[in-house]
Design an enzyme around this catalytic site. Structure first.
Site, short mmCIF file in Angstrom:
data_model
loop_
_atom_site.label_atom_id
_atom_site.label_comp_id
_atom_site.label_asym_id
_atom_site.label_seq_id
_atom_site.Cartn_x
_atom_site.Cartn_y
_atom_site.Cartn_z
N GLU A 54 0.12 1.86 -5.50
CA GLU A 54 0.75 0.70 -4.30
C GLU A 54 2.60 0.53 -4.93
OE1 GLU A 54 -0.78 -2.74 -4.75
OE2 GLU A 54 0.72 -3.87 -4.04
N ASP A 59 5.35 1.16 -2.41
CA ASP A 59 6.50 0.25 -1.36
C ASP A 59 7.05 0.28 -1.68
OD1 ASP A 59 6.57 -2.97 -0.92
OD2 ASP A 59 8.23 -2.27 -2.84
N ASP A 84 -2.68 -2.44 0.56
CA ASP A 84 -2.27 -2.18 -0.81
C ASP A 84 -3.10 -0.84 -0.48
OD1 ASP A 84 -1.75 -4.69 -1.47
OD2 ASP A 84 -3.78 -5.12 -3.00
N GLU A 136 0.18 1.01 0.96
CA GLU A 136 0.85 1.40 0.56
C GLU A 136 0.94 2.23 -0.56
OE1 GLU A 136 4.02 -1.82 0.15
OE2 GLU A 136 2.39 -2.47 -0.87
#
Lengths: 226, 226
Positions: B45, B49, B118, B121
């Site tokens: 994650e 991101d 989450d 990502e």
């Protein structure tokens, strides 16, 4: 401004040198040269910020395999922040290349940290646009990643190192011991104790011995601060 | 869980399917299966991101050439934020693939927005690790960028559209006029006025007519809100 020399110094080869120049173009300069159809470096900075973020994320992801997502995020924030970007800009002499308006120059704008940090991000954005992600990564590999290695940033995360330094300054000695192994073999936690001059100052539990020791060191650090 | 079907549905082809599975592995699941040496999706994650941030930045940079750095930053923040990531996750049915611990499942964890955001990502991070940036971009091109086009996010930035909608609802009519051209030809600003039913509600100055009109619309919007 001699951008040929700049490229030589930084092992850069721009296809479109206008992009390189734009990376250094402060909005105050553009405002004073409106007829010339120039664009300032702010949009490049927007892009460069994201390139830097991904470059650093990838570097940390690969090189700090033991770090949790929370620790990685903190460490990344310490690297991609104005003070350290300013520092990268200074080390690479970006200040003298920035194109400033006269008013901004007179008021000392060339030395403003934000201006230097912005130019650094804009430069990364320009490399990315001109040459792609891999070349941008190579630039980061020369000017950013080596600064991470010696612990300049990771320092803050590594409680064992930090504790060691503090205790050593006072002539003390730090040792760690595994106090307990908790749970069955396939699901084991370790409980570590940290001792300063043989006196216990903290405990920490974790899935690995190292993690347990780090947590113990953190507890000891907090105790010493109070 | 049938990750083969998931790949088919989303035109994905993982070299290492373990990475795909890891993207959906909630920490509560790992905690309940410690002997299996699994890793949760949190580090993926972290990486995803940054991939998403750069992908979106590049898309906005290229497609919104008139936007200032400040507007781009705001728009990016509106796209890369939990509510919209959750939305992307829902539209792509990620929820049913998430591997949850029993406790988390019982307490309705599968529907938590943060958990979905989450996983989204982490999935992007997994594609990036497994297949590189270009493939991650192609995924974004299928599931994220089309959502930006119709103005779902850019809406907030486009004051003229926004004002138009508000005034139209009340049966009114918006017009713009250039009131003044300021400065010499090579350094000209425009002053625009916005009129609602022929009554002036705002003025704005800018380097282009469009910019001046947007600022005028923004002023009128603020006035209407008060």
């Amino acid at each position: 401004m001699d951008f040929k020399q700049f490229q030589k110094d930084h092992e850069l080869h721009f296809n479109d040198e206008k992009l390189l120049k734009q990376a250094f173009m402060h909005t105050s300069y553009v405002n004073e040269h409106r007829g010339e159809n120039l664009e300032d470096n702010e949009r490049l900075e927007f892009l460069g910020d994201a390139v830097l973020e991904l470059g650093v994320s990838q570097y940390l992801f690969r090189n700090y395999q033991e770090m949790s997502e929370g620790e990685l995020t903190k460490l990344r924030a310490n690297i991609v922040c104005e003070p350290s970007l300013e520092n990268f800009a200074r080390k690479n002499n970006l200040g003298k290349y920035v194109l400033l308006g006269k008013g901004e120059e007179a008021s000392g704008g060339r030395k403003r940290p934000a201006l230097l940090a912005d130019a650094f991000e804009a430069l990364i954005g320009a490399i990315y646009l001109d040459q792609g992600f891999d070349q941008a990564l190579q630039f980061l590999d020369r000017v950013v990643f080596p600064e991470i290695e010696p612990g300049a940033f990771s320092h803050a995360m590594d409680y064992k190192t930090q504790l060691q330094e503090i205790v050593q300054q006072q002539g003390g000695k730090v040792t760690y011991r595994i106090l307990e192994e908790i749970g069955p073999a396939h699901n084991r936690d370790f409980l570590a104790g940290v001792f300063i001059n043989e006196e216990k100052h903290g405990e920490g539990q974790g899935r690995t011995k190292k993690e347990a020791e780090q947590r113990a060191a953190n507890q000891a650090m907090n105790q010493l601060k109070n």
